[in-house]
Design a protein around this motif. Structure first.
Motif, PDB file in Angstrom:
ATOM      1  N   THR A 199       0.832  -1.212   0.000  1.00  0.00           N
ATOM      2  CA  THR A 199       0.000   0.000   0.000  1.00  0.00           C
ATOM      3  C   THR A 199       0.859   1.253   0.000  1.00  0.00           C
ATOM      4  O   THR A 199       0.578   2.227  -0.725  1.00  0.00           O
ATOM      5  CB  THR A 199      -0.928  -0.013   1.229  1.00  0.00           C
ATOM      6  N   ASP A 200       1.912   1.248   0.826  1.00  0.00           N
ATOM      7  CA  ASP A 200       2.817   2.400   0.870  1.00  0.00           C
ATOM      8  C   ASP A 200       3.496   2.622  -0.479  1.00  0.00           C
ATOM      9  O   ASP A 200       3.637   3.770  -0.936  1.00  0.00           O
ATOM     10  CB  ASP A 200       3.873   2.208   1.959  1.00  0.00           C
ATOM     11  N   LEU A 201       3.926   1.516  -1.110  1.00  0.00           N
ATOM     12  CA  LEU A 201       4.570   1.649  -2.422  1.00  0.00           C
ATOM     13  C   LEU A 201       3.585   2.212  -3.450  1.00  0.00           C
ATOM     14  O   LEU A 201       3.966   3.012  -4.320  1.00  0.00           O
ATOM     15  CB  LEU A 201       5.089   0.290  -2.889  1.00  0.00           C
TER      16      LEU A 201
ATOM     17  N   THR B 203      -1.278  -5.525  -8.588  1.00  0.00           N
ATOM     18  CA  THR B 203      -1.278  -7.000  -8.601  1.00  0.00           C
ATOM     19  C   THR B 203      -0.740  -7.542  -7.275  1.00  0.00           C
ATOM     20  O   THR B 203      -1.287  -8.495  -6.701  1.00  0.00           O
ATOM     21  CB  THR B 203      -0.417  -7.519  -9.762  1.00  0.00           C
ATOM     22  N   ILE B 204       0.341  -6.936  -6.783  1.00  0.00           N
ATOM     23  CA  ILE B 204       0.918  -7.384  -5.505  1.00  0.00           C
ATOM     24  C   ILE B 204      -0.080  -7.168  -4.371  1.00  0.00           C
ATOM     25  O   ILE B 204      -0.260  -8.039  -3.504  1.00  0.00           O
ATOM     26  CB  ILE B 204       2.235  -6.637  -5.232  1.00  0.00           C
ATOM     27  N   VAL B 205      -0.751  -6.019  -4.383  1.00  0.00           N
ATOM     28  CA  VAL B 205      -1.754  -5.749  -3.340  1.00  0.00           C
ATOM     29  C   VAL B 205      -2.859  -6.802  -3.385  1.00  0.00           C
ATOM     30  O   VAL B 205      -3.307  -7.321  -2.355  1.00  0.00           O
ATOM     31  CB  VAL B 205      -2.323  -4.332  -3.509  1.00  0.00           C
TER      32      VAL B 205
ATOM     33  N   LEU C 102       4.249  -0.184 -13.793  1.00  0.00           N
ATOM     34  CA  LEU C 102       4.588  -0.215 -12.372  1.00  0.00           C
ATOM     35  C   LEU C 102       3.343  -0.157 -11.506  1.00  0.00           C
ATOM     36  O   LEU C 102       3.216  -0.901 -10.522  1.00  0.00           O
ATOM     37  CB  LEU C 102       5.524   0.960 -12.059  1.00  0.00           C
ATOM     38  N   SER C 103       2.393   0.691 -11.894  1.00  0.00           N
ATOM     39  CA  SER C 103       1.145   0.787 -11.120  1.00  0.00           C
ATOM     40  C   SER C 103       0.367  -0.528 -11.165  1.00  0.00           C
ATOM     41  O   SER C 103      -0.174  -0.989 -10.152  1.00  0.00           O
ATOM     42  CB  SER C 103       0.279   1.930 -11.661  1.00  0.00           C
TER      43      SER C 103
ATOM     44  N   ALA D  46      10.660   4.543  -1.136  1.00  0.00           N
ATOM     45  CA  ALA D  46      10.368   3.295  -1.854  1.00  0.00           C
ATOM     46  C   ALA D  46      11.477   2.273  -1.644  1.00  0.00           C
ATOM     47  O   ALA D  46      11.209   1.074  -1.445  1.00  0.00           O
ATOM     48  CB  ALA D  46      10.184   3.592  -3.341  1.00  0.00           C
ATOM     49  N   ASN D  47      12.732   2.753  -1.669  1.00  0.00           N
ATOM     50  CA  ASN D  47      13.869   1.835  -1.430  1.00  0.00           C
ATOM     51  C   ASN D  47      13.800   1.241  -0.027  1.00  0.00           C
ATOM     52  O   ASN D  47      14.080   0.053   0.175  1.00  0.00           O
ATOM     53  CB  ASN D  47      15.184   2.571  -1.644  1.00  0.00           C
ATOM     54  N   ASP D  48      13.448   2.088   0.943  1.00  0.00           N
ATOM     55  CA  ASP D  48      13.348   1.589   2.329  1.00  0.00           C
ATOM     56  C   ASP D  48      12.266   0.518   2.439  1.00  0.00           C
ATOM     57  O   ASP D  48      12.450  -0.517   3.118  1.00  0.00           O
ATOM     58  CB  ASP D  48      13.028   2.751   3.286  1.00  0.00           C
ATOM     59  N   GLN D  49      11.137   0.736   1.780  1.00  0.00           N
ATOM     60  CA  GLN D  49      10.057  -0.247   1.818  1.00  0.00           C
ATOM     61  C   GLN D  49      10.484  -1.560   1.171  1.00  0.00           C
ATOM     62  O   GLN D  49      10.176  -2.654   1.677  1.00  0.00           O
ATOM     63  CB  GLN D  49       8.814   0.301   1.099  1.00  0.00           C
ATOM     64  N   MET D  50      11.213  -1.462   0.053  1.00  0.00           N
ATOM     65  CA  MET D  50      11.645  -2.691  -0.623  1.00  0.00           C
ATOM     66  C   MET D  50      12.722  -3.422   0.176  1.00  0.00           C
ATOM     67  O   MET D  50      12.780  -4.657   0.190  1.00  0.00           O
ATOM     68  CB  MET D  50      12.142  -2.340  -2.032  1.00  0.00           C
ATOM     69  N   GLN D  51      13.582  -2.699   0.896  1.00  0.00           N
ATOM     70  CA  GLN D  51      14.551  -3.339   1.790  1.00  0.00           C
ATOM     71  C   GLN D  51      13.835  -4.032   2.951  1.00  0.00           C
ATOM     72  O   GLN D  51      14.268  -5.079   3.436  1.00  0.00           O
ATOM     73  CB  GLN D  51      15.537  -2.302   2.316  1.00  0.00           C
ATOM     74  N   ARG D  52      12.745  -3.441   3.391  1.00  0.00           N
ATOM     75  CA  ARG D  52      11.934  -4.061   4.454  1.00  0.00           C
ATOM     76  C   ARG D  52      11.414  -5.424   4.008  1.00  0.00           C
ATOM     77  O   ARG D  52      11.385  -6.376   4.782  1.00  0.00           O
ATOM     78  CB  ARG D  52      10.786  -3.131   4.799  1.00  0.00           C
ATOM     79  N   ILE D  53      11.025  -5.512   2.739  1.00  0.00           N
ATOM     80  CA  ILE D  53      10.552  -6.785   2.210  1.00  0.00           C
ATOM     81  C   ILE D  53      11.693  -7.785   2.107  1.00  0.00           C
ATOM     82  O   ILE D  53      11.532  -8.984   2.403  1.00  0.00           O
ATOM     83  CB  ILE D  53       9.899  -6.566   0.832  1.00  0.00           C
TER      84      ILE D  53
END
Length: 468
Positions: free
Chosen positions: A51-53, A175-177, A169-170, A105-112
């Motif tokens: 959601t954040d992404l 799709t991921i959501v 990208l959207s 966005a990078n921080d969120q992807m590192q979280r994953i």
């Protein structure tokens, strides 16, 4: 099977079933907790990140739209110097905002990347999103750099390329959501299904517990009734013992007197009686003697059936020696030969009953010897992994195979009283004594070719502990 035994087995079965239900319930509870933990630790984190992404991507798109408008104004509009400076500062602010969103966005992807338990099926989607994000960010930054130099005009290809990457990208983020929502819904469904199963197990276990309680109550009632019956039987047995001994004593006394008087008549007054009189006196003496033997054998059988002697270590050779000594008069009278082959073993059993077994088998072999033939009795043994096996073999008159099972029945005699004197109780005593120790007895014989009685004593018997 008796009713208390059936109830006991049923209670054990229900206890085992109840334990298995409890185990299944605990497993379901553990699965539910694990599923909720997975939802809290993985699914919700993925949902929050996705959601954040998505929100970050929307902000990036807004910034790009503003950048497009500003670039257009700088490229085609007639702007004053002050307006140009303002727009340049505005482009730099947009660039700084865009860089901030890129970092978020990078921080969120590192979280994953640091998250454990991400489903394998979702990893390719996230990896593809990272690649698309990097391509989109690189394209937009190039445009920012060009605009900041001044006079950059966005071409139709630039807009289409950026728009295409933006839509891809959207779509990927949506799709991921959607996939994460599917995971959450599936986890909730599984938890609800296990919750329903756990409720069913709970109510079934409660019903089973009530049933088990009722069975235990019934079992308790049966035990109390059995205990009362046991006490009554013990009292009855004691009274029966006293009655048997009293009656036998009262009968044996007069019988002994009758035998004595009959013998006196035979020895002192035989010449004064005719043949019929002498036969009558002889019949009285023989009948009284046989009845006396029968009473003694019945008392012996009563002891074998009810008295439980403690198990101890028994030297079988000594038991055989005692049995032979008790038959000494019959052995000498018939000039019998008793052979013991090898040294008999030491076993665990009831010494008194084992001695009685050998006594009855030896005396039985002597009673049913062939006329005018010296009785020969052989005693031997064999050992198996689970028991000791003993053999008492004679060269007597033998037994027809069709009567092999009948000879162990009480009062069963296959031959007339004369010339084979006996009560018909001896082999019944043997069978009772052997089976009381967990063994078995059988016969091997052919009419006219002798008899072999075989009995076993289990090795599993345990000697009683000494009192002190």
């Amino acid at each position: 099977m008796k009713t208390p035994s059936k109830i006991f087995i049923l209670v054990l079965f229900l206890l085992a079933f109840l334990a298995s239900l409890a185990w299944v319930g605990v497993r379901h509870l553990a699965d539910i907790l694990h599923e909720f933990d997975h939802v809290a630790q993985v699914d919700l984190v993925l949902m929050e990140t996705a959601t954040d992404l998505n929100d970050i991507q929307l902000e990036k798109e807004i910034i790009f739209t503003k950048l497009s408008s500003t670039a257009e104004e700088l490229a085609f509009g007639q702007v004053s110097a002050a307006r140009g400076l303002y727009l340049a500062d505005y482009v730099r602010e947009l660039g700084e905002q865009f860089d901030q969103y890129v970092q978020q966005a990078n921080d969120q992807m590192q979280r994953i990347d640091k998250l454990t338990g991400v489903p394998e099926g979702m990893k390719p989607s996230f990896e593809f999103m990272v690649q698309q994000t990097k391509q989109y960010d690189a394209t937009v930054k190039d445009i920012f750099a060009a605009v900041e130099k001044g006079g950059f005009q966005l071409s139709l290809d630039d807009l289409e390329r950026t728009d295409r990457r933006q839509r891809a990208l959207s779509d990927n983020v949506r799709t991921i959501v959607s996939e994460v929502w599917s995971l959450v819904h599936e986890s909730i469904k599984r938890s609800q299904r296990w919750h329903q199963q756990s409720k069913m197990i709970f109510w079934f276990s409660l019903l089973l517990t009530v049933t088990l309680g009722l069975l235990l109550f019934a079992f308790k009632e049966n035990l109390e009734e059995i205990s009362k019956q046991k006490k009554d039987l013990e009292k009855l047995n004691q009274e029966l013992d006293r009655f048997v001994h009293t009656v036998s004593h009262d009968i044996v006394g007069p019988l002994t007197t009758i035998v004595g008087y009959a013998a006196h008549l035979e020895s002192h007054y035989a010449q004064q009686l005719d043949k019929q009189g002498r036969d009558c006196v002889s019949g009285v003496r023989k009948g009284a003697t046989r009845l006396n033997i029968l009473i003694k054998d019945m008392l012996e059988l009563t002891k074998m059936s009810r008295i439980k002697n403690p198990y101890s270590r028994v030297l079988v050779q000594e038991a055989v020696d005692v049995a032979i000594a008790n038959c000494e008069f019959m052995v000498r009278q018939s000039s019998a030969e008793i052979k013991v082959e090898g040294r008999l073993p030491e076993i665990v059993g009831d010494r008194i009953k084992i001695t009685a077994v050998f006594f009855n088998l030896i005396s039985n072999a002597l009673k049913f010897a062939k006329p005018n033939e010296r009785p020969i009795i052989k005693i031997s043994w064999n050992e198996t992994p689970r028991e000791h096996e003993f053999y008492v073999e004679d060269n007597g008159i033998g037994i027809d195979p069709k009567h092999h099972q009948e000879i162990f029945n009480i009062f069963k005699q296959l031959h007339p009283t004369d010339p084979y004197n006996g009560s018909g109780v001896g082999l019944t005593i043997v069978k009772a004594a052997i089976e009381d120790q967990g063994g078995q007895v059988r016969v091997e014989s052919t009419l006219g070719q002798g008899t072999t009685i075989i009995f076993t004593i289990p090795k599993a018997l345990i000697p009683a502990k000494p009192l002190y």
